[in-house]
Design an enzyme around this catalytic site. Structure first.
Site, PDB file in Angstrom:
ATOM      1  CD  GLU A 141      -1.895  -6.011  14.946  1.00 52.53           C
ATOM      2  OE1 GLU A 141      -1.631  -6.560  13.865  1.00 52.53           O
ATOM      3  OE2 GLU A 141      -1.080  -5.313  15.588  1.00 52.53           O
ATOM      4  NE  ARG A 155       6.373   0.028   1.257  1.00 56.08           N
ATOM      5  CZ  ARG A 155       7.006   0.298   2.390  1.00 56.08           C
ATOM      6  NH1 ARG A 155       8.334   0.284   2.419  1.00 56.08           N
ATOM      7  NH2 ARG A 155       6.332   0.571   3.494  1.00 56.08           N
TER       8      ARG A 155
END
Length: 663
Positions: free
Chosen positions: A200, A297
């Site tokens: 990135e 999660r």
């Protein structure tokens, strides 16, 4: 609602989940490794099952052992916590195939969002803005190197299956790309079983903004507002807060709406977090915030969201997993006040933040705030698991009040002989830039000089006061049979300063092995001491568990060998009569050029070879321990004279791994 739940995890998150389960009348079941046989989460559970040796790959990461424990105990549901198997789609499917309730998102959603490269492609299709970069299948060194050059330095290399800062490397120069890539691939393979990476563009003033989302099996998806997790060190979150400072209503609506779109794109159910990276060079603006990844999660930092919304996210997880609809509609989810969380790590900021392991002989945390922990006094910080030992959480009406309260809580932490980052956290929270909300992910690196500990003259004076009291009352020999407490009456015989001697004396003490001297004047009628000379002298009063220096209080207690422990604003200082060396820290480079292992671990790389010329700070050998890589660097310019171990070797604490010879 199911009647029992097995938590396939350990430490503070297991204890946190048990707390809600017990409140709801659900039977709790723990699993544990041999290293955790006496752990707090084991004792707090209604039932517990041993699932293997200490290494996680032989216990907590073995799905079959967890499922066998569920069958053995009659568990009806499994909660994975975070880390370990929490984002393992195969494990989720195995739980469901066994006829158990999986307290987490559908396996398909985990797979869709579990690989960062695939998730970004999916987000582009859903109209969610993503960070510029490379997410291709070609993982050859040549292609990755070329893509990094195309994107332009600096770049971030990320393990596609990564999380928690593992497998993430910032590379600022082309000549460092190969070593950064190799390190990210090793961590990805070691932590997630997948060496693939993506690249990135690195935002030069990045802020980490994330949105808590929640979906149910009835098609409803909501958000519970945003969190700011920009205060990081080596890509590990340190302090989190909610809401995000400087975020206006329009930007909040754009970001939270994008997060809900992202969750809907994968038919999400349960708790999840959409993480964004923001360019903060000109404040927070909707068109300068990009999707980074989704964590499928419960997050470590979920308590700050619970604090501002009044929602128990674990209870919501239980209810949604049981098939119930979302407890609240979007319009009914409040956002009240300001919450902050500090992660208390067993690490030594004064020694490069190396993890600190060992027994928790003294362990006291603040009692007036929320504390989530999985350890207690008498327990142990193990080499095998993450070094986070507690989370300190506050909730106040304003951000300023929250920062002040949390800083005070960090200053009150008392831990020994394990080192912690408590004082470092307090300095972060007190820093003018943080107080103003001027924070990005480079904050700690930029302000390191003011955040790391330095000798405090007032602490030295307090240490001299303890030493003088020891002399006066012979407390340096408390087992001699002659010992009398100064709070019980007449003193015993001392040495150095004496009641019938001169009215002042030179006093010496050792503060974490560092020699400190000062003039101690006669014991005052008030019961205190006058330490120092002239206008700089201070009045020191020593009580049974508190010592004050000109009215400023410090807690103290006895340590081993009849030394004293002085607790000074989150730091623990060892005060002794004899030079015992710097204690409680980790090993590092010796003055003779020896590079010693700070703890047990495995050699994963040797960037330098015997005979190589190296410069100060250049990595020589890389050790993997406590789920992270630690580079041991040259203490000065020189030549590598010896590499004592090979890649793959297991080494013990304090082992000499390599030696650099000065030239």
């Amino acid at each position: 609602m199911f009647k029992s739940v097995l938590v396939a995890n350990r430490g503070e998150i297991a204890c946190r989940i048990f707390r809600t389960a017990k409140r709801m009348g659900i039977r709790t079941i723990a699993v544990y490794s041999e290293a955790d046989a006496e752990a707090l989460h084991v004792r707090e559970a209604d039932d517990a099952v041993l699932i293997g040796p200490a290494p996680a790959r032989e216990s907590y990461l073995v799905a079959d052992k967890v499922l066998a424990a569920a069958k053995q105990t009659g568990a009806e549901a499994i909660h994975p916590g975070y880390g370990f198997l929490s984002e393992n789609a195969d494990f989720a499917e195995a739980v469901m195939a066994a006829g158990l309730v999986w307290i987490g998102p559908p396996p398909a959603a985990i797979r869709a969002m579990g690989l960062k490269d695939a998730a970004k492609k999916l987000m582009i299709e859903a109209g969610v803005p993503v960070t510029p970069g490379y997410q291709g299948e070609d993982q050859s060194v040549e292609t990755l190197t070329a893509e990094a050059a195309r994107i332009g330095y600096p770049v971030l290399i990320k393990a596609v299956a990564g999380g928690g800062g593992k497998g993430m490397k910032l590379v600022e120069r082309a000549e460092d790309f190969a070593s950064g890539l190799a390190s990210a691939q090793r961590e990805g393979q070691s932590s997630f079983g997948d060496p693939r990476v993506l690249i990135e563009s690195y935002i030069t003033r990045p802020r980490h903004i994330e949105v808590q989302v929640f979906g149910d099996s009835h098609g409803e998806v909501v958000h519970l507002h945003e969190r700011d997790c920009s205060l990081q060190r080596r890509h590990q979150k340190v302090i989190e807060e909610a809401p995000a400072p400087g975020m206006d209503a329009a930007t909040r609506k754009a970001v939270t709406s994008a997060a809900v779109r992202a969750a809907r794109a994968v038919d999400y159910q349960g708790a999840g977090t959409i993480e964004f990276i923001a360019d903060a060079s000109d404040g927070l603006k909707a068109d300068r915030i990009w999707f980074m990844e989704m964590n499928t999660r419960l997050q470590v930092e979920h308590p700050v969201t619970e604090s501002i919304t009044g929602v128990d996210l674990v209870e919501w997880q239980f209810r949604v997993a049981a098939g119930e609809p979302m407890p609240l509609k979007q319009a009914d989810i409040p956002m009240n006040g300001w919450a902050m969380e500090a992660r208390l790590y067993a690490e030594d900021p004064a020694n490069g933040f190396l993890p600190s392991i060992g027994p928790l002989t003294h362990f006291e945390l603040p009692e007036d705030i929320r504390v989530d922990t999985g350890v207690e006094q008498g327990g142990e910080v193990s080499q095998f698991y993450d070094p986070m030992i507690a989370k300190l959480i506050v909730h106040e009406d304003t951000r300023e009040a929250a920062a002040g309260h949390l800083a005070e809580a960090c200053r009150s932490v008392e831990v020994w002989p394990v080192r912690t980052n408590a004082a470092f956290l307090a300095r972060c929270l007190d820093h003018p830039r943080f107080v103003e909300g001027d924070v990005d992910t480079a904050f700690i690196a930029a302000e390191e000089a003011t955040l790391l500990p330095a000798a405090d003259p007032i602490v030295d004076i307090a240490a001299l006061g303890l030493a003088a009291e020891d002399v006066l009352y012979d407390r340096n020999h408390p087992r001699s049979g002659d010992h009398r407490s100064p709070w019980q009456g007449a003193p015993g015989a001392g040495y150095g300063f004496r009641l019938n001697g001169p009215d002042h004396a030179q006093q010496r003490a050792f503060v974490n092995g560092r020699s400190v001297t000062g003039v101690v004047n006669a014991h005052l009628a008030s019961g205190g001491w006058r330490i120092g000379e002239g206008d700089s002298a201070a009045i020191v009063d020593v009580g049974p568990d508190v010592i004050t220096v000109d009215g400023r209080p410090f807690a103290w207690a006895y340590g081993e060998n009849d030394d004293q422990l002085l607790f000074a604003d989150g730091e623990t200082v060892l005060v002794s009569w004899k030079p015992r060396g710097a204690t409680g820290g980790s090993s590092g480079p010796a003055s003779d050029g020896s590079l010693r292992a700070p703890m047990p671990g495995k050699i994963v790389a040797t960037p330098a070879k015997a005979g190589d010329t190296v410069t100060k700070g250049q990595p020589v050998i890389v050790l993997e321990a406590m789920k992270m890589e630690h580079a041991l660097t040259a203490p000065f310019d020189g030549v590598v004279g010896e590499i004592a171990f090979a890649v793959g070797d297991q080494v013990g604490a304090d082992a000499v791994l390599a030696k650099v010879e000065a030239v």
